[in-house]
Design a protein around this motif. Structure first.
Motif, short mmCIF file in Angstrom:
data_model
loop_
_atom_site.label_atom_id
_atom_site.label_comp_id
_atom_site.label_asym_id
_atom_site.label_seq_id
_atom_site.Cartn_x
_atom_site.Cartn_y
_atom_site.Cartn_z
N MET A 1 0.84 -1.19 0.00
CA MET A 1 0.00 0.00 0.00
C MET A 1 0.87 1.24 0.00
O MET A 1 0.57 2.21 -0.63
N THR A 2 1.98 1.15 0.78
CA THR A 2 2.96 2.23 0.68
C THR A 2 4.24 1.64 0.11
O THR A 2 4.54 0.48 0.31
N THR B 1 7.20 2.85 0.77
CA THR B 1 8.34 3.27 1.57
C THR B 1 8.29 2.68 2.96
O THR B 1 7.26 2.74 3.63
N GLY C 1 3.99 -3.98 22.59
CA GLY C 1 3.87 -2.87 21.64
C GLY C 1 5.04 -2.92 20.66
O GLY C 1 6.02 -3.63 20.89
N PRO C 2 4.93 -2.13 19.58
CA PRO C 2 5.96 -2.19 18.54
C PRO C 2 7.31 -1.64 18.96
O PRO C 2 8.28 -1.81 18.22
N THR D 1 5.34 -7.28 18.14
CA THR D 1 4.05 -6.62 17.96
C THR D 1 4.06 -5.71 16.74
O THR D 1 4.99 -4.91 16.57
N ASP D 2 3.05 -5.81 15.94
CA ASP D 2 2.95 -4.98 14.74
C ASP D 2 2.36 -3.60 15.06
O ASP D 2 1.84 -3.37 16.15
N LEU D 3 2.45 -2.70 14.07
CA LEU D 3 1.88 -1.37 14.21
C LEU D 3 0.40 -1.44 13.80
O LEU D 3 0.09 -1.45 12.61
N ARG E 1 -4.88 -1.10 17.53
CA ARG E 1 -5.33 -1.59 18.85
C ARG E 1 -4.77 -0.80 20.03
O ARG E 1 -5.52 -0.42 20.93
N GLU F 1 0.33 -5.70 10.61
CA GLU F 1 0.36 -4.29 10.25
C GLU F 1 0.10 -4.08 8.76
O GLU F 1 -0.22 -2.98 8.32
N ASP F 2 0.23 -5.14 7.98
CA ASP F 2 -0.04 -5.04 6.54
C ASP F 2 -1.51 -5.20 6.20
O ASP F 2 -1.91 -5.06 5.04
N PRO G 1 -5.07 -4.43 5.29
CA PRO G 1 -5.75 -3.22 4.82
C PRO G 1 -6.76 -2.75 5.87
O PRO G 1 -7.53 -3.55 6.40
N ASN H 1 -3.06 0.64 4.99
CA ASN H 1 -3.04 -0.51 5.91
C ASN H 1 -2.89 -0.02 7.36
O ASN H 1 -2.77 1.17 7.62
N LYS I 1 -0.50 -0.22 9.43
CA LYS I 1 0.77 0.47 9.71
C LYS I 1 0.73 1.92 9.24
O LYS I 1 1.25 2.81 9.92
N MET I 2 0.12 2.18 8.08
CA MET I 2 0.06 3.54 7.56
C MET I 2 -0.79 4.43 8.49
O MET I 2 -0.42 5.57 8.76
N TYR J 1 -1.41 3.96 11.67
CA TYR J 1 -0.64 4.11 12.90
C TYR J 1 0.43 5.20 12.72
O TYR J 1 0.53 6.13 13.51
N SER J 2 1.20 5.07 11.65
CA SER J 2 2.33 5.99 11.44
C SER J 2 1.85 7.41 11.21
O SER J 2 2.45 8.37 11.70
N MET K 1 0.58 8.97 14.52
CA MET K 1 1.69 9.30 15.41
C MET K 1 2.36 10.58 14.92
O MET K 1 2.66 11.48 15.69
N PRO L 1 6.46 6.70 4.43
CA PRO L 1 5.59 5.58 4.81
C PRO L 1 4.11 5.94 4.91
O PRO L 1 3.29 5.04 5.05
#
Lengths: 547, 547
Positions: free
Chosen positions: A1-2, A4, A385-386, B4-6, B9, B169-170, B172, B191, B193-194, B196-197, B200, B386
């Motif tokens: 999806m990304t 990077t 946590g991550p 733990t993934d991003l 949760r 984290e991947d 969707p 997804n 992770k995106m 989450y990032s 933040m 990201p």
């Protein structure tokens, strides 16, 4: 999806491109170095070029034994950005620890500060078979018998600039060893994604909060969980940075705060107690300073109060471990507490605070059952946590003891109150298990250190036939004090039930410290575990409901 | 390295566990709903239970057509936390767009607000073959011929609570469609992770900066890049939230700011221009408000000035796209600019500002060559990071046109100045290419809207035999104004070279808008592209160095 990954490259990009003129100030034995992110970037790129010319490749580990300086900071970015792994080693560890750590990690290049760290490497040289090159972080070569030594500043001046590769976020980027008060030190690895995520989290106001207008002085040693990882968030924010060099005195810190306009700093309590002492006897203007983040152990309340009342500096307690990349919780009042009276707010802030975003926690009893958040129930803190590691480097046995699925069993004994504030009661190995109940050694120590005539105090568990363990207090009096055991116990008796009182008070000259400045209770236990204890009351003698 | 993934949760965990009593306020047609994160959590868990009972599984897409309400907010967490994908659809799009989007995404359940959005679904029902169930976000069933309709509040009241799975984290987690002023709307996926990032990053002071003490009013529609993704950061921070419901008037917004103590809000300029008008004629106390983040297009300078001078509210320009999860840059003074005079600082803040952490950018000319950051060189903005998508959903052809490796070609034409501040000059499709030079339609529009008698203005390119394109201004006068073309041109002539002046000024009744509130220049171009233009000077007639 990304397209990077989460890597350090955009943090470096942001600082060097958006804030090229922002200053970095570094103090070392030669004086003060002052440059900006532009020059930092140029030097970092040629450092990477030099390391590459020395054969450092993707996935290699590069060790550092150094103080808080701009060269060490350059290595913080050059090594991970080229895809290698920054392995920061505590240079004040005992020789056999350093030897074990370098060999266990398989470092093949070491960046070493002149003086003590270099001497350590010289002493150990024959036993560091894997190390190909030692780079002295200085501008001249020291006299030495080691052949493969080069000078940092010469390398940086002469190497070609390096172009950062596109890295995977899973690429190992950092490595630290836990201080290992019990058994061999254990290696902890951080990948690019973990450092990215932790830095971003630390920068949010929910954790520490770091912005471009901050001036951050890095007092936590760069070998101690990467100075609590603060150089990464600070760079991302484009904030001014101050590196105070080897063993900065209270005077040096006061001077740097005044001259550089430091707004934010962090470190263990001792540093700030010494600073307060210095300020009592000297003139220094620390009015730019807004916050000190304190971790490692709790700051005495008197120190917190004095900083606030006399200098308008807020001490913010934080909690973290090498396994959580340091910062995992920070204590600050919630907005609705602004209506509370000052003492209530203050009480809250003496705790370790609210878990940082991205993490989850629970406290569990010895049977693994989750305990309520009532401020009373005491259990082991579990976090996930991550930014929490999933296992130690090559230590399957330690992993079995320290993880429960994706939860890290921290070994910290804590309560959580109704407002969600975490409070550390003790390390699981330091808590005193007496008559089926737990006595917090830390709580007794903090209380003792509130006494006007006590400088430092450590409370340890001593084996006891009947009660299993009983507390013994090791107390260092202030100069001129003639304080005696009965007065100490009387002081504690006002705050705690009888069965919490130490069975003995031993007056000592200075509490021994570990290499990271924490009380070395292991040493005290070794020394005093055979102390004769008088017959004393246990929990059941007071309450009648035990045994 | 980490177990733990991003994922979202821990954000949900943090708000519901550490801030259970913090308020969420939501306005809808029935009045105001007021509850806390504890109840939000309970309802979110039973909403997930209800969706699960309806057969929603890991990876399924759930569409929403809704306004800014607490129910929609619950769906924001319930859907991604259960491993499904939150697909927010703009309910005010033309029917054929909604039809295309629902079918292209393959949504099998729709959450729909009563009123217009539900009517849209009713009209389209026969053409939405894949949709199995429509859930009306209300407390009662509307009259309808559709059989598989259920009521949100009943589902939430009666379902079992759902236990959040451990997600990758991947996975969707979100989906949005670009507004598609040219061609079919394009799907963009985020997804775990995106999200989450991005959340933040947004929370850091380097981007917007959101802390627990903020009170955030979500004015950006929740179907517009997920209200610029702000509900996610706000939840992570544990801040109080205000959802102003369907089509809030300026009066509603003013009242909510006053009553709920809003500190931070965001939206397109029109909303805040209307608020200012309302405040001119009515009493409202908006003193709690500190910042308005403005994106979509630039806020007129007069509006920025008035908010600052009369209400001490800072307007912060931001830039972003669906492809960058909205917020990608924010404009704020750097700390050293505090010494600049007010006008200089203000000039800086009218730009789109500094790229948010985690991203990298460059501007390139038509040949793909990187241009200098001099505030003059105009090129297309490329970004990566990201929080930037790596491709559109099922649109290989669009991907080929829009990506260069991991760089997104934004289609925005921009300059970057020596301080690293990004300034959008135009959309590449709106820039006017005249005599080999570029004329910024946005710049002319902004200038026109500074005129006392002009309400809104859009400048479009009209084909021209000699100069390729020439600017034409479509101007809406304020009531009672009798402003004429020559006065308009005279006004512009003070600020721009002659060849920038529009060849014609057309007075219109209201600038047409897209579904997301931006000027619909496509419609204006369609209408006026055959306008007869007088013979006018081009670049070379003035400078003599062209053609």
């Amino acid at each position: 999806m990304t397209a990077t990954d989460l890597t350090l490259r955009p943090f470096y990009w942001r600082a060097t491109n958006l804030f090229p003129e922002k200053e970095i100030v570094s103090r070392d034995s030669d004086g003060t170095t002052r440059y900006d992110y532009r020059e930092f970037g140029e030097r970092t790129e040629t450092l990477a070029g030099a390391l590459s010319a020395l054969g450092v490749e993707l996935g290699d580990r590069v060790g550092t034994l150094g103080w808080n300086t701009h060269r060490h900071y350059e290595a913080y970015f050059a090594i991970p950005l080229m895809g290698a792994q920054l392995h920061t080693i505590n240079p004040v560890l005992p020789d056999n620890h350093v030897e074990f750590i370098v060999n266990d990690a398989g470092d093949d290049i070491l960046l070493v500060d002149p003086g003590e760290p270099f001497e350590t490497v010289e002493r150990l040289w024959d036993r560091l078979a894997g190390v190909r090159e030692v780079i002295v972080m200085d501008d001249e070569l020291p006299e030495t018998d080691i052949e493969c030594v080069s000078v940092y500043d010469e390398l940086v001046a002469n190497a070609d600039s390096f172009e950062w590769p596109t890295l995977s976020e899973d690429q190992p980027a950092g490595m630290c060893y836990t201080s290992g008060t019990t058994g061999k030190p254990k290696g902890v690895e951080y990948n690019q994604k973990m450092i990215y995520s932790h830095a971003m989290m630390v920068a949010t106001p929910s954790a520490i909060g770091i912005g471009e207008s901050d001036v951050v002085m890095h007092v936590v040693p760069m070998y101690h969980v990467n100075s609590w990882e603060l150089p990464f968030s600070t760079t991302m924010a484009g904030a001014k940075q101050v590196y105070p060099g080897p063993s900065p005195s209270a005077e040096t810190l006061a001077r740097l705060i005044e001259e550089e306009g430091v707004t934010l700093t962090a470190g263990v309590p001792t540093v700030w107690i010494n600073l307060l002492d210095y300020l009592d006897n000297n003139n220094a203007d620390i009015s730019s300073l807004e916050r000190i983040v304190v971790g490692g152990s709790a700051a005495p309340r008197g120190v917190m109060r004095r900083f606030k009342e006399e200098y308008d500096v807020v001490i913010e307690h934080a909690w973290g471990m090498t396994e959580t990349m340091s910062i995992g919780s920070v204590s600050r009042s919630k907005s609705h507490m602004q209506d509370w009276d000052r003492d209530e707010r203050f009480e809250k802030r003496t705790k370790q605070g609210l878990l940082s975003p991205g993490m989850e926690m629970k406290i569990v009893d010895e049977g693994g059952n989750e305990l309520p958040w009532d401020g009373e129930s005491v259990g082991e803190l579990y976090v996930r946590g991550p930014t929490v590691i999933g296992g130690y480097y090559n230590r399957p046995q330690a992993n079995e003891a320290s993880f429960d699925g994706d939860w890290l069993q921290t070994g910290d004994i804590a309560t959580v109150d109704e407002d969600g504030y975490l409070e550390l009661v003790d390390r699981s190995k330091d808590i005193i298990k007496s008559g089926g109940e737990w006595i917090s050694s830390i709580e007794l120590e903090n209380k003792l250190m509130e006494h006007d005539e006590i400088l430092e105090a450590a409370v340890i568990a001593v084996p006891h036939d009947r009660w299993r363990e009983r507390p013994v207090a090791c107390v260092e009096r202030k100069q001129q004090s003639t304080l005696q055991e009965d007065a100490v116990l009387e002081f504690l008796e006002k705050a705690y039930p009888k069965w919490w009182l130490p069975d003995k008070v031993i007056f000592i000259e200075g509490v021994p410290k570990t290499a990271t400045g924490k009380f070395d209770k292991k040493q005290l236990r070794d020394e005093y575990e055979n102390t004769d204890l008088p017959q004393t009351p246990g929990k059941d003698d007071e309450t009648g409901d035990n045994d």
